[in-house]
Design a protein around this motif. Structure first.
Motif, mmCIF file in Angstrom:
data_model
loop_
_atom_site.group_PDB
_atom_site.id
_atom_site.type_symbol
_atom_site.label_atom_id
_atom_site.label_comp_id
_atom_site.label_asym_id
_atom_site.label_seq_id
_atom_site.Cartn_x
_atom_site.Cartn_y
_atom_site.Cartn_z
ATOM 1 N N MET A 107 0.882 -1.182 0.000
ATOM 2 C CA MET A 107 0.000 0.000 0.000
ATOM 3 C C MET A 107 0.919 1.231 0.000
ATOM 4 O O MET A 107 1.633 1.465 0.963
ATOM 5 N N ALA A 108 0.895 1.983 -1.100
ATOM 6 C CA ALA A 108 1.880 3.044 -1.244
ATOM 7 C C ALA A 108 1.324 4.471 -1.290
ATOM 8 O O ALA A 108 2.050 5.415 -1.041
ATOM 9 N N CYS A 109 0.043 4.625 -1.638
ATOM 10 C CA CYS A 109 -0.461 5.990 -1.844
ATOM 11 C C CYS A 109 -1.945 6.077 -1.502
ATOM 12 O O CYS A 109 -2.569 5.082 -1.146
ATOM 13 N N SER A 110 -2.504 7.257 -1.666
ATOM 14 C CA SER A 110 -3.914 7.451 -1.338
ATOM 15 C C SER A 110 -4.832 6.651 -2.266
ATOM 16 O O SER A 110 -5.902 6.225 -1.857
ATOM 17 N N CYS A 135 -4.159 3.669 -3.312
ATOM 18 C CA CYS A 135 -4.139 2.326 -2.703
ATOM 19 C C CYS A 135 -5.125 2.274 -1.539
ATOM 20 O O CYS A 135 -5.891 1.319 -1.405
ATOM 21 N N VAL A 136 -5.091 3.298 -0.706
ATOM 22 C CA VAL A 136 -5.997 3.369 0.450
ATOM 23 C C VAL A 136 -7.440 3.329 -0.030
ATOM 24 O O VAL A 136 -8.280 2.616 0.532
ATOM 25 N N THR A 194 -0.173 4.978 5.005
ATOM 26 C CA THR A 194 0.758 4.523 3.973
ATOM 27 C C THR A 194 2.205 4.505 4.468
ATOM 28 O O THR A 194 3.021 3.773 3.928
ATOM 29 N N LYS A 195 2.514 5.282 5.491
ATOM 30 C CA LYS A 195 3.885 5.283 6.030
ATOM 31 C C LYS A 195 4.196 4.000 6.789
ATOM 32 O O LYS A 195 5.243 3.394 6.598
ATOM 33 N N LYS A 207 2.193 1.320 6.684
ATOM 34 C CA LYS A 207 1.583 0.215 5.932
ATOM 35 C C LYS A 207 0.531 -0.532 6.754
ATOM 36 O O LYS A 207 0.197 -1.668 6.468
ATOM 37 N N TYR A 246 -3.699 -6.575 -3.328
ATOM 38 C CA TYR A 246 -2.768 -6.206 -2.257
ATOM 39 C C TYR A 246 -2.403 -7.419 -1.420
ATOM 40 O O TYR A 246 -3.193 -8.346 -1.259
#
Length: 66
Positions: A10-13, A15-16, A36-37, A39, A61
């Motif tokens: 999960m790397a970015c918004s 992904c969220v 995301t920081k 994970k 994911y």
């Protein structure tokens, strides 16, 4: 039930957003918080952990324990 899941890819918004959408297909009333920081994804849901994990995995994911 509160779930704490680690989603390493999960790397970015976006992904969220995808993960949140996947969780809400299983439980529309679920509350999803993702960082995301770290994970980490915290989910308050009535669904089983297996159902939630399968939905997130189906969205592309990886889910690991926290």
């Amino acid at each position: 039930m509160k779930l704490h899941l680690k989603v390493p890819n999960m790397a970015c918004s976006a992904c969220v957003e995808s993960i949140t959408k996947a969780v809400k297909t299983v439980d529309p009333a679920a509350i999803v918080q993702a960082d995301t920081k770290t994970k980490l994804v915290q989910i308050e849901t009535q669904a089983t952990e297996t159902a939630i994990t399968q939905a997130i995995t189906a969205a592309g994911y990886t889910v690991t324990g926290d």
